[in-house]
Design a protein around this motif. Structure first.
Motif, PDB file in Angstrom:
ATOM      1  N   PHE A  52      15.565  -6.544   3.773  1.00 21.37           N
ATOM      2  CA  PHE A  52      15.568  -5.127   4.088  1.00 21.37           C
ATOM      3  C   PHE A  52      14.424  -4.900   5.071  1.00 21.37           C
ATOM      4  CE2 PHE A  52      17.279  -4.877  -0.358  1.00 21.37           C
ATOM      5  CZ  PHE A  52      18.547  -4.447   0.002  1.00 21.37           C
ATOM      6  N   THR A  53      14.640  -4.030   6.055  1.00 19.45           N
ATOM      7  CA  THR A  53      13.609  -3.780   7.067  1.00 19.45           C
ATOM      8  C   THR A  53      13.506  -2.276   7.323  1.00 19.45           C
ATOM      9  OG1 THR A  53      15.088  -3.845   8.999  1.00 19.45           O
ATOM     10  CG2 THR A  53      14.263  -5.967   8.167  1.00 19.45           C
ATOM     11  N   THR A  54      12.632  -1.923   8.247  1.00 23.20           N
ATOM     12  CA  THR A  54      12.453  -0.505   8.582  1.00 23.20           C
ATOM     13  C   THR A  54      13.682   0.085   9.252  1.00 23.20           C
ATOM     14  OG1 THR A  54      11.407  -1.164  10.682  1.00 23.20           O
ATOM     15  CG2 THR A  54       9.950  -0.704   8.799  1.00 23.20           C
ATOM     16  N   SER A  98      15.172   7.862   5.725  1.00 18.24           N
ATOM     17  CA  SER A  98      14.136   7.197   6.531  1.00 18.24           C
ATOM     18  C   SER A  98      12.935   8.096   6.806  1.00 18.24           C
ATOM     19  CB  SER A  98      14.751   6.729   7.858  1.00 18.24           C
ATOM     20  OG  SER A  98      15.296   7.818   8.569  1.00 18.24           O
ATOM     21  N   ALA A  99      13.048   9.374   6.488  1.00 16.22           N
ATOM     22  CA  ALA A  99      11.911  10.288   6.693  1.00 16.22           C
ATOM     23  C   ALA A  99      10.834  10.104   5.643  1.00 16.22           C
ATOM     24  CB  ALA A  99      12.397  11.737   6.690  1.00 16.22           C
ATOM     25  N   ALA A 100      11.143   9.417   4.558  1.00 14.38           N
ATOM     26  CA  ALA A 100      10.167   9.194   3.485  1.00 14.38           C
ATOM     27  C   ALA A 100      10.237   7.734   3.038  1.00 14.38           C
ATOM     28  CB  ALA A 100      10.445  10.131   2.317  1.00 14.38           C
ATOM     29  N   PRO A 101       9.785   6.810   3.890  1.00 15.64           N
ATOM     30  CA  PRO A 101       9.887   5.384   3.558  1.00 15.64           C
ATOM     31  C   PRO A 101       8.896   4.969   2.475  1.00 15.64           C
ATOM     32  CG  PRO A 101       8.671   5.676   5.595  1.00 15.64           C
ATOM     33  CD  PRO A 101       9.167   7.040   5.206  1.00 15.64           C
ATOM     34  N   GLY A 102       9.187   3.833   1.853  1.00 15.01           N
ATOM     35  CA  GLY A 102       8.308   3.288   0.827  1.00 15.01           C
ATOM     36  C   GLY A 102       8.831   1.927   0.398  1.00 15.01           C
ATOM     37  N   VAL A 103       8.336   1.459  -0.747  1.00 13.60           N
ATOM     38  CA  VAL A 103       8.825   0.203  -1.306  1.00 13.60           C
ATOM     39  C   VAL A 103      10.071   0.493  -2.124  1.00 13.60           C
ATOM     40  CG1 VAL A 103       8.306  -1.738  -2.827  1.00 13.60           C
ATOM     41  CG2 VAL A 103       6.500  -0.771  -1.395  1.00 13.60           C
ATOM     42  N   PRO A 104      11.208  -0.131  -1.817  1.00 14.54           N
ATOM     43  CA  PRO A 104      12.430   0.149  -2.574  1.00 14.54           C
ATOM     44  C   PRO A 104      12.272  -0.137  -4.065  1.00 14.54           C
ATOM     45  CG  PRO A 104      12.944  -1.026  -0.551  1.00 14.54           C
ATOM     46  CD  PRO A 104      11.454  -1.060  -0.699  1.00 14.54           C
ATOM     47  N   VAL A 105      12.818   0.760  -4.885  1.00 10.92           N
ATOM     48  CA  VAL A 105      12.807   0.554  -6.335  1.00 10.92           C
ATOM     49  C   VAL A 105      14.206   0.688  -6.932  1.00 10.92           C
ATOM     50  CG1 VAL A 105      10.414   1.269  -6.640  1.00 10.92           C
ATOM     51  CG2 VAL A 105      12.243   2.980  -6.750  1.00 10.92           C
ATOM     52  N   TYR A 121      13.717   4.393   1.328  1.00 16.83           N
ATOM     53  CA  TYR A 121      14.051   3.678   2.556  1.00 16.83           C
ATOM     54  C   TYR A 121      12.926   2.686   2.843  1.00 16.83           C
ATOM     55  CZ  TYR A 121      16.252   3.136   7.120  1.00 16.83           C
ATOM     56  OH  TYR A 121      16.914   2.636   8.191  1.00 16.83           O
ATOM     57  N   PRO A 122      13.243   1.448   3.201  1.00 12.30           N
ATOM     58  CA  PRO A 122      12.189   0.431   3.360  1.00 12.30           C
ATOM     59  C   PRO A 122      11.117   0.818   4.378  1.00 12.30           C
ATOM     60  CG  PRO A 122      14.369  -0.583   3.344  1.00 12.30           C
ATOM     61  CD  PRO A 122      14.594   0.898   3.441  1.00 12.30           C
ATOM     62  N   ALA A 123       9.864   0.679   3.941  1.00 14.56           N
ATOM     63  CA  ALA A 123       8.728   0.956   4.827  1.00 14.56           C
ATOM     64  C   ALA A 123       8.269  -0.297   5.555  1.00 14.56           C
ATOM     65  CB  ALA A 123       7.564   1.530   4.022  1.00 14.56           C
ATOM     66  N   GLY A 124       8.841  -1.432   5.217  1.00 19.20           N
ATOM     67  CA  GLY A 124       8.477  -2.698   5.842  1.00 19.20           C
ATOM     68  C   GLY A 124       9.621  -3.679   5.670  1.00 19.20           C
ATOM     69  N   THR A 125       9.286  -4.957   5.748  1.00 17.76           N
ATOM     70  CA  THR A 125      10.282  -6.012   5.568  1.00 17.76           C
ATOM     71  C   THR A 125      10.169  -6.564   4.153  1.00 17.76           C
ATOM     72  OG1 THR A 125      10.266  -6.609   7.911  1.00 17.76           O
ATOM     73  CG2 THR A 125      11.082  -8.266   6.367  1.00 17.76           C
TER      74      THR A 125
END
Length: 215
Positions: A52-54, A98-105, A121-125
């Motif tokens: 998963f990526t940004t 995508s307006a509020a990204p973070g670590v998926p849970v 939504y993923p904030a990173g990879t």
């Protein structure tokens, strides 16, 4: 045993019914369909991996998908289990995308899109591992084989003969006095104990008794 050999074996019991000879392959595939609809089997489990990526918050659902078993992402070199939710519940918790990204849970299946989605939504990879149960591809070519033909072809024969009985309205009895239904149910019980996958949280596989094809 391949598809052709299985149909030949089945044909020995239906030689007097030339009107159904072209349907023998359909009977065999029907047995497999119903066995896999009613139970989870170890051979149905497959793994999907990726990142998963940004810009990627989804994974395409595998061909023949039945249901998800579990999913993990890797965060800071540690695996974290994603919690399964319905798509509508997940979007209700995280409506901003995508307006509020973070670590998926959370992870949800959106079958109408043929995708699994995660939130936040993923904030990173984040590397992922998704393990799911997937249906076996239908037997088609004469040389086709699968787990069932290689490991449990007898249960396909008994199950197919149950279908023949329904199709012809003619009961079948083996030389020892047993019937296809009796042999099928006996073998199914044994097969569940040896090849049925455990429930997601480790509870025993549910045993289906007096199993009827097409029910």
């Amino acid at each position: 045993m391949n598809f052709s050999e299985l149909k030949t074996k089945l044909g020995k019991w239906t030689a007097s019914r030339t009107d159904i000879s072209s349907e023998l392959g359909d009977f065999i595939n029907s047995v497999i369909h119903n066995l896999e609809k009613k139970n989870r089997w170890k051979h149905m489990v497959s793994q999907t991996t990726g990142n998963f990526t940004t810009t990627v918050d989804y994974v395409s659902i595998p061909t023949g998908y039945k249901e998800m078993k579990f999913a993990f992402i890797t965060v800071d070199n540690q695996q974290k289990r994603l919690v399964k939710k319905s798509y509508e519940t997940m979007i209700g918790f995280y409506p901003d995308g995508s307006a509020a990204p973070g670590v998926p849970v959370l992870i949800a299946t959106a079958e109408w899109y043929s995708k699994f989605y995660v939130r936040p939504y993923p904030a990173g990879t984040y590397p992922y591992e998704i393990v799911s149960y997937n249906y076996t591809t239908d037997l088609s070519a004469d040389t086709d084989t699968n787990w069932w033909t290689n490991n449990a072809h007898e249960i396909l024969i008994h199950g197919s003969l149950m279908e023949v009985e329904k199709r012809t309205l003619s009961p079948i009895q083996y030389p020892d006095g047993t019937t296809p239904t009796q042999m099928f149910n006996s073998m199914l019980d044994d097969l569940i104990k040896t090849s049925g996958d455990e429930e997601i949280f480790g509870s025993p596989q549910y045993t289906v008794t007096d199993w009827v094809i097409g029910a």
